[in-house]
Design a protein around this motif. Sequence first.
Motif, PDB file in Angstrom:
ATOM      1  N   GLY A  28      22.134 -37.279 -43.901  1.00 49.62           N
ATOM      2  CA  GLY A  28      23.183 -38.005 -44.606  1.00 49.62           C
ATOM      3  C   GLY A  28      24.513 -38.038 -43.886  1.00 49.62           C
ATOM      4  O   GLY A  28      25.566 -38.141 -44.528  1.00 49.62           O
ATOM      5  N   ASP A  29      24.506 -38.019 -42.567  1.00 48.55           N
ATOM      6  CA  ASP A  29      25.747 -37.885 -41.801  1.00 48.55           C
ATOM      7  C   ASP A  29      26.152 -39.146 -41.054  1.00 48.55           C
ATOM      8  O   ASP A  29      27.162 -39.142 -40.341  1.00 48.55           O
ATOM      9  N   LEU A  30      25.401 -40.247 -41.215  1.00 48.32           N
ATOM     10  CA  LEU A  30      25.699 -41.461 -40.462  1.00 48.32           C
ATOM     11  C   LEU A  30      25.908 -42.651 -41.388  1.00 48.32           C
ATOM     12  O   LEU A  30      25.223 -42.796 -42.405  1.00 48.32           O
ATOM     13  N   THR A  31      26.844 -43.504 -41.020  1.00 51.24           N
ATOM     14  CA  THR A  31      27.142 -44.705 -41.806  1.00 51.24           C
ATOM     15  C   THR A  31      26.256 -45.866 -41.364  1.00 51.24           C
ATOM     16  O   THR A  31      25.593 -45.803 -40.319  1.00 51.24           O
ATOM     17  N   GLU A  32      26.295 -46.930 -42.147  1.00 48.70           N
ATOM     18  CA  GLU A  32      25.560 -48.144 -41.782  1.00 48.70           C
ATOM     19  C   GLU A  32      26.009 -48.659 -40.421  1.00 48.70           C
ATOM     20  O   GLU A  32      25.176 -49.026 -39.579  1.00 48.70           O
ATOM     21  N   THR A  33      27.315 -48.660 -40.186  1.00 42.56           N
ATOM     22  CA  THR A  33      27.854 -49.152 -38.912  1.00 42.56           C
ATOM     23  C   THR A  33      27.345 -48.316 -37.743  1.00 42.56           C
ATOM     24  O   THR A  33      26.952 -48.855 -36.700  1.00 42.56           O
ATOM     25  N   GLU A  34      27.342 -46.996 -37.897  1.00 41.10           N
ATOM     26  CA  GLU A  34      26.859 -46.123 -36.826  1.00 41.10           C
ATOM     27  C   GLU A  34      25.378 -46.343 -36.561  1.00 41.10           C
ATOM     28  O   GLU A  34      24.934 -46.381 -35.397  1.00 41.10           O
ATOM     29  N   LEU A  35      24.601 -46.483 -37.617  1.00 39.01           N
ATOM     30  CA  LEU A  35      23.163 -46.690 -37.451  1.00 39.01           C
ATOM     31  C   LEU A  35      22.871 -48.004 -36.725  1.00 39.01           C
ATOM     32  O   LEU A  35      21.962 -48.070 -35.886  1.00 39.01           O
ATOM     33  N   LEU A 230      14.424 -35.421 -37.438  1.00 40.55           N
ATOM     34  CA  LEU A 230      14.727 -36.125 -36.202  1.00 40.55           C
ATOM     35  C   LEU A 230      16.190 -35.940 -35.831  1.00 40.55           C
ATOM     36  O   LEU A 230      17.071 -35.923 -36.704  1.00 40.55           O
ATOM     37  N   ASP A 231      16.454 -35.827 -34.532  1.00 35.01           N
ATOM     38  CA  ASP A 231      17.843 -35.792 -34.079  1.00 35.01           C
ATOM     39  C   ASP A 231      18.161 -37.080 -33.319  1.00 35.01           C
ATOM     40  O   ASP A 231      17.308 -37.953 -33.138  1.00 35.01           O
ATOM     41  N   SER A 232      19.384 -37.189 -32.862  1.00 37.89           N
ATOM     42  CA  SER A 232      19.832 -38.411 -32.189  1.00 37.89           C
ATOM     43  C   SER A 232      19.055 -38.682 -30.916  1.00 37.89           C
ATOM     44  O   SER A 232      18.777 -39.842 -30.579  1.00 37.89           O
ATOM     45  N   ASP A 233      18.708 -37.619 -30.197  1.00 40.13           N
ATOM     46  CA  ASP A 233      17.951 -37.797 -28.959  1.00 40.13           C
ATOM     47  C   ASP A 233      16.578 -38.402 -29.241  1.00 40.13           C
ATOM     48  O   ASP A 233      16.066 -39.208 -28.449  1.00 40.13           O
ATOM     49  N   ASP A 234      15.971 -38.019 -30.360  1.00 42.93           N
ATOM     50  CA  ASP A 234      14.654 -38.556 -30.713  1.00 42.93           C
ATOM     51  C   ASP A 234      14.707 -40.072 -30.868  1.00 42.93           C
ATOM     52  O   ASP A 234      13.930 -40.802 -30.246  1.00 42.93           O
ATOM     53  N   ILE A 235      15.617 -40.543 -31.700  1.00 43.12           N
ATOM     54  CA  ILE A 235      15.638 -41.972 -32.010  1.00 43.12           C
ATOM     55  C   ILE A 235      16.212 -42.788 -30.860  1.00 43.12           C
ATOM     56  O   ILE A 235      15.983 -43.997 -30.774  1.00 43.12           O
ATOM     57  N   SER A 236      16.941 -42.147 -29.953  1.00 40.19           N
ATOM     58  CA  SER A 236      17.480 -42.854 -28.785  1.00 40.19           C
ATOM     59  C   SER A 236      16.425 -43.000 -27.690  1.00 40.19           C
ATOM     60  O   SER A 236      16.613 -43.762 -26.739  1.00 40.19           O
ATOM     61  N   ASN A 237      15.336 -42.268 -27.834  1.00 38.04           N
ATOM     62  CA  ASN A 237      14.238 -42.329 -26.877  1.00 38.04           C
ATOM     63  C   ASN A 237      13.305 -43.468 -27.273  1.00 38.04           C
ATOM     64  O   ASN A 237      12.771 -43.492 -28.382  1.00 38.04           O
ATOM     65  N   PHE A 238      13.071 -44.404 -26.369  1.00 34.20           N
ATOM     66  CA  PHE A 238      12.243 -45.568 -26.697  1.00 34.20           C
ATOM     67  C   PHE A 238      10.843 -45.167 -27.132  1.00 34.20           C
ATOM     68  O   PHE A 238      10.195 -45.877 -27.914  1.00 34.20           O
ATOM     69  N   LYS A 239      10.374 -44.018 -26.650  1.00 32.01           N
ATOM     70  CA  LYS A 239       9.057 -43.518 -27.038  1.00 32.01           C
ATOM     71  C   LYS A 239       8.939 -43.437 -28.547  1.00 32.01           C
ATOM     72  O   LYS A 239       7.858 -43.689 -29.118  1.00 32.01           O
ATOM     73  N   PHE A 240      10.037 -43.093 -29.223  1.00 32.82           N
ATOM     74  CA  PHE A 240      10.046 -43.001 -30.682  1.00 32.82           C
ATOM     75  C   PHE A 240      10.617 -44.264 -31.321  1.00 32.82           C
ATOM     76  O   PHE A 240      10.086 -44.763 -32.313  1.00 32.82           O
ATOM     77  N   ARG A 254      19.105 -39.686 -42.131  1.00 38.01           N
ATOM     78  CA  ARG A 254      20.466 -39.603 -41.614  1.00 38.01           C
ATOM     79  C   ARG A 254      21.469 -40.565 -42.266  1.00 38.01           C
ATOM     80  O   ARG A 254      22.681 -40.336 -42.177  1.00 38.01           O
ATOM     81  N   TYR A 255      20.978 -41.633 -42.906  1.00 33.17           N
ATOM     82  CA  TYR A 255      21.890 -42.594 -43.542  1.00 33.17           C
ATOM     83  C   TYR A 255      22.596 -41.930 -44.713  1.00 33.17           C
ATOM     84  O   TYR A 255      21.976 -41.294 -45.561  1.00 33.17           O
ATOM     85  N   ASN A 256      23.905 -42.093 -44.769  1.00 37.98           N
ATOM     86  CA  ASN A 256      24.685 -41.389 -45.803  1.00 37.98           C
ATOM     87  C   ASN A 256      24.439 -41.919 -47.214  1.00 37.98           C
ATOM     88  O   ASN A 256      24.908 -41.315 -48.184  1.00 37.98           O
ATOM     89  N   GLN A 257      23.699 -43.005 -47.348  1.00 37.28           N
ATOM     90  CA  GLN A 257      23.348 -43.500 -48.679  1.00 37.28           C
ATOM     91  C   GLN A 257      22.001 -42.953 -49.161  1.00 37.28           C
ATOM     92  O   GLN A 257      21.628 -43.156 -50.310  1.00 37.28           O
ATOM     93  N   PHE A 258      21.282 -42.268 -48.276  1.00 34.33           N
ATOM     94  CA  PHE A 258      20.010 -41.642 -48.643  1.00 34.33           C
ATOM     95  C   PHE A 258      20.088 -40.126 -48.440  1.00 34.33           C
ATOM     96  O   PHE A 258      20.080 -39.368 -49.397  1.00 34.33           O
ATOM     97  N   GLY A 259      20.117 -39.690 -47.198  1.00 37.02           N
ATOM     98  CA  GLY A 259      20.297 -38.267 -46.911  1.00 37.02           C
ATOM     99  C   GLY A 259      19.164 -37.367 -47.388  1.00 37.02           C
ATOM    100  O   GLY A 259      19.421 -36.262 -47.881  1.00 37.02           O
ATOM    101  N   PHE A 260      17.918 -37.819 -47.221  1.00 35.54           N
ATOM    102  CA  PHE A 260      16.795 -36.951 -47.591  1.00 35.54           C
ATOM    103  C   PHE A 260      16.696 -35.814 -46.576  1.00 35.54           C
ATOM    104  O   PHE A 260      16.731 -36.033 -45.369  1.00 35.54           O
ATOM    105  N   LYS A 261      16.538 -34.607 -47.086  1.00 28.98           N
ATOM    106  CA  LYS A 261      16.658 -33.430 -46.234  1.00 28.98           C
ATOM    107  C   LYS A 261      15.393 -33.158 -45.422  1.00 28.98           C
ATOM    108  O   LYS A 261      14.287 -33.175 -45.961  1.00 28.98           O
TER     109      LYS A 261
END
Length: 282
Positions: A28-35, A230-240, A254-261
Amino acid sequence: MAALRFPCTIFKTQKWMDDYGAKDMRCGDLTETELKRRYHLVDVSTRVDPYSLTKITPFRQPQSMFYGARGEGEKMTRRECARVLFDEFRHLSQSFTLYGPYKFLIEKMITHMQNSNGTAFRDMALDRALKEHIVRDSTKNSTRLLLKDSFDRNIDWVNNIYPAEKKGQLRDAILSGRLPKFDRLKDHFNGMGITVHDIWSMHITIKSLHIADNRYRAVIHYKVQDHFGLDSDDISNFKFYQFRFFRIWFVLQRYNQFGFKPFMVNMDVSIEITGERNENKK
């Protein structure tokens, strides 16, 4: 000569257990714009738009030549949107679990993320998979076989003890091998590669060592922990990133409107190592 006392922990990974401050445990730490701008997460789901909370029809698919021609889709609540995303998340997981006794685990873990608010996850099937991995590993890097070799070489058969001064050789045996991880070819299809894959932390403890009649029996305990997150490195990797499965996962977490743990995945197994005097000389 002093005897090594048991139980005795002989190995710990540098990463510690229950590390809720790890990067892949954020939520829940990222905004729509950041995503959208930083991670390019615009095309997330084929069923719903998680940002506008609207259903996606064939005309509203971003790749459709008619995209935008029919106006906005049907609105839904944030809770309804999350439910649809989790259903799609589970559905997409099927492509990573083609066969085997562990294929049910990923859907169970996704549902745990949806409903359990970050509590730790355990399942006997995970323990069974770990034990099977350790016991059936007959490669030169097997921690089980390397520990057996250390016992064979270093047990004091005159006094029926393992010398305390040679404890370091047990740790060296682990360091010279390869920790059990679910990154083998078959794990890409049997469900373990997507549920655990690598491991975050591991403790290896000798629970007991019984020596008598020129034979020994050791009980070794493996305590293993991974993170379902997942961390930022995971989703930044094209493999994922290339898979919608991981894009949905990242947005739900990670979206601040959901934030499932995300949550800890715990595994515990004990194995036996047996041998006899002069076995390493045969």
